[in-house]
Design an enzyme around this catalytic site. Structure first.
Site, short mmCIF file in Angstrom:
data_model
loop_
_atom_site.label_atom_id
_atom_site.label_comp_id
_atom_site.label_asym_id
_atom_site.label_seq_id
_atom_site.Cartn_x
_atom_site.Cartn_y
_atom_site.Cartn_z
N SER A 138 5.47 -0.95 -3.09
CA SER A 138 6.55 -1.48 -3.93
C SER A 138 7.09 -2.75 -3.29
CB SER A 138 7.68 -0.45 -4.05
OG SER A 138 8.85 -1.02 -4.62
N TYR A 148 13.08 5.06 1.01
CA TYR A 148 12.04 4.66 0.05
C TYR A 148 11.42 3.33 0.47
CZ TYR A 148 9.63 3.45 -4.24
OH TYR A 148 8.66 3.10 -5.15
#
Length: 257
Positions: A138, A148
């Site tokens: 990401s 994350y």
């Protein structure tokens, strides 16, 4: 005929990879937790494209699930030519608002599973002298945004380092770093998306087409949209302290609700 194995294949980016690869004539091994959805997906892709679609239910948050998929990747009689490590999820909440169990599960899926599955696939591919691995990360990997972002940063560093180590073996490794993509990701995490500007959203099918083109070009890192390439260029020249404050405010504005 080549075979591609896709984790997290039943939704979002994983489903887009499955559609594209099936349309291109690849046989598939479809991996996800929901066996019913996997069977439905396999039947649809087989009927539409005439390819073989193997169903492999597995939960990558546990050792048994990881071992099941690793064993399939290591099967020399039925080789996998392309691995798409796509399985992943988000947690709603800031650091210390998310339980330690959920944080550790994220690291299991985003880091340990990626390491073990990439290694199983790459070892078999190196023996044959060909193959490819796409690890989905990401753009959050490039900014300080909690577990994350940290887990996706690990995926970027690991993949690019492994790609260098395997240079010349015929095995290509690439990490894919998308931005916001219209998938089930945010809904599953209980995150609101109404406040995310329309220009920030990417189409999953176009994303996959760009990613596969980058893989064919031999890239080890793919940020497959001009908008996010421009944003990542700004990130590189922004002082780290300022970047941390900006991303914290952005996370509160565009992140979990």
């Amino acid at each position: 005929m080549t075979t591609a194995l896709i984790t997290g294949s039943t939704a979002g980016i994983g489903a887009a990879f499955a559609r594209r690869l099936a349309a291109d004539g690849h046989d598939l091994v479809l991996v996800a937790r929901d066996a019913k959805r996997l069977r439905e997906q396999a039947t649809e892709l087989h009927d539409r494209h005439g390819i073989e679609a193997e169903v492999l239910p597995a939960d990558l948050s546990g050792d048994k699930g990881i071992e099941t998929v690793a064993d399939r990747l290591g099967d020399r009689k039925n080789p996998v030519d392309l691995l798409i490590n796509n399985a992943g999820f988000g947690n709603k909440g800031r650091y210390l608002e998310v339980s330690m169990a959920d944080e550790l599960t994220m690291l299991k899926v985003h880091c340990e599973a990626v390491l073990r599955l990439t290694s199983a696939a790459a070892e078999a591919m190196r023996e044959r002298g060909r193959g490819g691995v796409v690890n989905v990360a990401s753009v959050a990997a490039f900014v300080p945004r909690g577990t994350y972002g940290a887990s996706k940063a690990w995926v970027v560093q690991f993949t690019q380092g492994a790609a260098r180590d395997l240079a010349g073996t015929g095995v290509r490794l690439m990490v894919l770093c998308p931005g916001f993509v219209r998938t089930e990701f945010h809904q599953r995490a209980g995150m609101g998306t109404d406040n995310i500007p329309g220009w920030m959203w990417l189409d999953a099918d176009k994303l996959v087409a760009a990613a596969l083109a980058d893989l064919a070009r031999g890239k080890s890192l793919s940020v497959p949209d001009p908008r996010y390439k421009a944003l990542m260029g700004l990130v590189k020249v922004t002082p780290r302290g300022l970047l941390g404050g900006v991303t914290s405010r952005t996370g509160r504005k565009y992140g979990p609700q």
